[in-house]
Design an enzyme around this catalytic site. Sequence first.
Site, short mmCIF file in Angstrom:
data_model
loop_
_atom_site.label_atom_id
_atom_site.label_comp_id
_atom_site.label_asym_id
_atom_site.label_seq_id
_atom_site.Cartn_x
_atom_site.Cartn_y
_atom_site.Cartn_z
N CYS A 580 1.03 -1.37 0.31
CA CYS A 580 -0.24 0.01 0.34
C CYS A 580 1.01 1.53 0.03
O CYS A 580 2.08 1.39 0.16
CB CYS A 580 -0.69 0.04 1.43
SG CYS A 580 -2.05 1.12 1.45
N ASP A 582 0.19 3.48 2.32
CA ASP A 582 0.73 4.02 2.97
C ASP A 582 1.58 4.87 4.12
O ASP A 582 2.19 3.74 3.66
CB ASP A 582 -0.26 3.20 4.09
CG ASP A 582 -1.00 3.55 5.81
OD1 ASP A 582 0.10 4.06 6.13
OD2 ASP A 582 -2.09 3.99 5.53
N ARG A 584 2.69 4.43 6.66
CA ARG A 584 3.55 4.51 7.62
C ARG A 584 3.84 2.77 7.56
O ARG A 584 4.53 1.81 7.83
CB ARG A 584 2.64 3.81 8.74
CG ARG A 584 1.74 5.52 9.05
CD ARG A 584 0.46 5.18 9.94
NE ARG A 584 -0.42 4.71 8.38
CZ ARG A 584 -1.54 4.27 9.28
NH1 ARG A 584 -1.92 4.25 10.52
NH2 ARG A 584 -2.83 3.64 8.61
N HIS A 641 -1.98 -4.23 5.70
CA HIS A 641 -1.92 -3.34 6.80
C HIS A 641 -2.88 -3.58 7.86
O HIS A 641 -4.27 -3.11 6.58
CB HIS A 641 -0.68 -2.74 6.10
CG HIS A 641 -1.46 -1.51 5.80
ND1 HIS A 641 -1.75 -0.07 6.60
CD2 HIS A 641 -1.61 -1.08 4.93
CE1 HIS A 641 -2.42 0.61 6.06
NE2 HIS A 641 -2.27 0.65 4.62
N CYS A 644 -6.11 0.09 7.15
CA CYS A 644 -6.13 0.50 5.29
C CYS A 644 -7.30 1.48 5.01
O CYS A 644 -8.29 1.13 5.16
CB CYS A 644 -6.35 -0.40 4.93
SG CYS A 644 -5.95 0.02 2.73
#
Length: 756
Positions: A580, A582, A584, A641, A644
Amino acid sequence: MTESGYTNTKSGWRSVLRHDVPASLVVFLVAVPLSLGISVASGAPIAAGLVAAVVGGIVAGAMGGSVIQVSGPAAGLSLVVADLVQTYGWRATCMITLLAGLLQLLLGLVKVARAALAVSPAVVHGMLAGVGVTIALSQLHIVLGGQPQKSAVENLLELPSQIVNNHGHAVLVGVITIAVLLVWNRLPRLRAVPAPLAALLIGAAPAAALGWDVTRVDLTGGFSSLEGPVFPSGDWHAIMSSVLLVALLAAVESLLTCVASDRMHSGPRADLDRELTAQGAANLISGALGGLPVSGVVVRTTANARAGARSRWSTVLHGMWVLIFTLAFGWAITLIPMEALAALLVFIGIQMVNVGHVRNLRGHGEMPVYFVTMGGVVLVGLAEGVLVGLGLAALLSLRRLTWLSVQVRPDGDRWRLVVTGSLTFLGVPRLTEALRAIPAGAAVELDLHVDFMDNAAFEALHHWRLEHERAGGTIDIDELHDEWYSAAVRGTRMFPAKSPFRHDRWWLPWAYRRPGPRPGEILPMPEPAPAVVSPGNGGEAVPDLLKGAQEFQRRTAPLVRPLLTRLARGQAPSHLFITCADSRIVPNIITASGPGDLFTLRNIGNLVPRHRVAPHDDSVMASIEYAVGVLGVRKITVCGHSGCGAMAALLGEIPPAPAEFDTGFPALRGWLRHGRHTLARFVATESTEDDAGPLDRLCRLNVIQQLDNVRSHPRLDALVRSGTLELSGMYFDIGAASVHVLREEGFTPVPTLRTG
């Protein structure tokens, strides 16, 4: 094959007959001429070399720690033995060999063999090269029909007169022998016969047939002609020094050969302490029987490995063949001209100057040690040359251990001083010279990247700091390694040893590296910063991004530059990692991977559109096709993760659109249509007791669905079915910092590897 190298089964004896017996015959044919030549170079009775070959093969072979190492008389010890024979006589030299063996035996029993590996290989190779040059120069005089002089320098000075004089038949025998040695291994069909044996036979044939005037090898009486050892007379300090010299040189050569032998076969690894004990026993027996000193020999060990030896039976049998040959056919040895043996020694001596070792040492800056040792052995003596080489190696090691780099330069309105390495009293002059270049009252950034700082260096640096601040200057000290300076200021005692470099802050978010909150505290939302460089914001980039790039250039770039230089020519990743977007999720952190390992594909929700599905999207498949088709990647991992946002949107939890996106994220909504199969799987799958909630379950199911989506593409599915392509799934729990891997029963946490 058993651990000791012997065989005790029917199939094991078949292996001995098939592999070890033929290999033992090859080594036997190599060992006989070499043993005769080394006896000549050592000034010992001819039979002494054959005794050492027999004892080295049978005793050291049966007891040794290596299953393929071959021991016997070594050319590297010939100079020492020749000097001992001239000083004490042959029988006393045998007693020195016996005592050296006893010392080796004791050292092996107390298990100090690995300490010999601390000797620099540059010294060992330089010693062998020096011995080779000395042997070649002395034996060349015999080839030319003359007599060797007392030293290598005298041999070199007398060589022109030897060359211009007519030496008749002796020169012909030597030239024929050397010519055969040069061309024999280049004739593939003749390689079954070792070159040294062929050279001696061909060199001896015309001498015997035509009745040439040459000197014959004297083997009168064979083994029975040898007498037992007697205690040497003279200064006992010099005698004990000789015992120590023979023991250590033979031990180091044997153990280094033993280590090298491990690279030549796939059998049991060598036991160095056992090998040292075996060498001691062999030297004790060889000295008692009137033989030369014994050590492991590279030439015979290499021949043994190349001939296909599988166990220690090859080494033992080769010693038995030497014994049988000497007892039954010793008369044949007397037909060999001494000039042919001398020519063989010239060839061996030249080969001991190994160009391959010089190339290897060049890359490590150890060529001076090699050439100084070689020169010392040739010009002064073996013991003196080795000591000089060891001293130079120690000085160069000390120089590397105390290496220091001090760089000072202006950086805008500030001065930057970077100190890297070991900051000791040896570096204080360089440090103070750099500090004087900084103007009084200047703002200074001092980066201390040191793994050690002694008191002299601290005093010099701290005194300058106090004076500089007293003059109105400012100093910002950043210790990138251990806090040697800060600890000294506080009066805290640091561990005296050098400490390994650590880099433990690069992975922290920018906000955690600013003054203020630290990890574990609740962080305020960072102030918004300009997103792009434009005339409207003064042409400045994002402050955090720019600072991060500066930190990379200062700390990380010097460390990764050698690696990236090698990778600059092309990439060869092992995995295609689909995850992803993302912020993080940092793939290289959660997989502990580095540059060149992962070909990473990131998008919202780590989605892979199915084959021929609407809306059409080529970007993901373009990356997959490039990874698999061009880069040759054979493993694809899909990593989801927790929490999400894309999966939250599928569950109807998408946040409302800001005013500038009042149409409701059309591109995002279109992209998330590729997640409808995930949502369908979620609806059809029952929840379990260990579910952390609907969102967590959807995030995990999404990984499984995307792996199915990958296989919806016919070409990829065919690769998976054929075993050419491997698919795997991972899930990262952000809150727990835990990586889970997809197995048949579901996602399971990756176990933590524990040490100790």
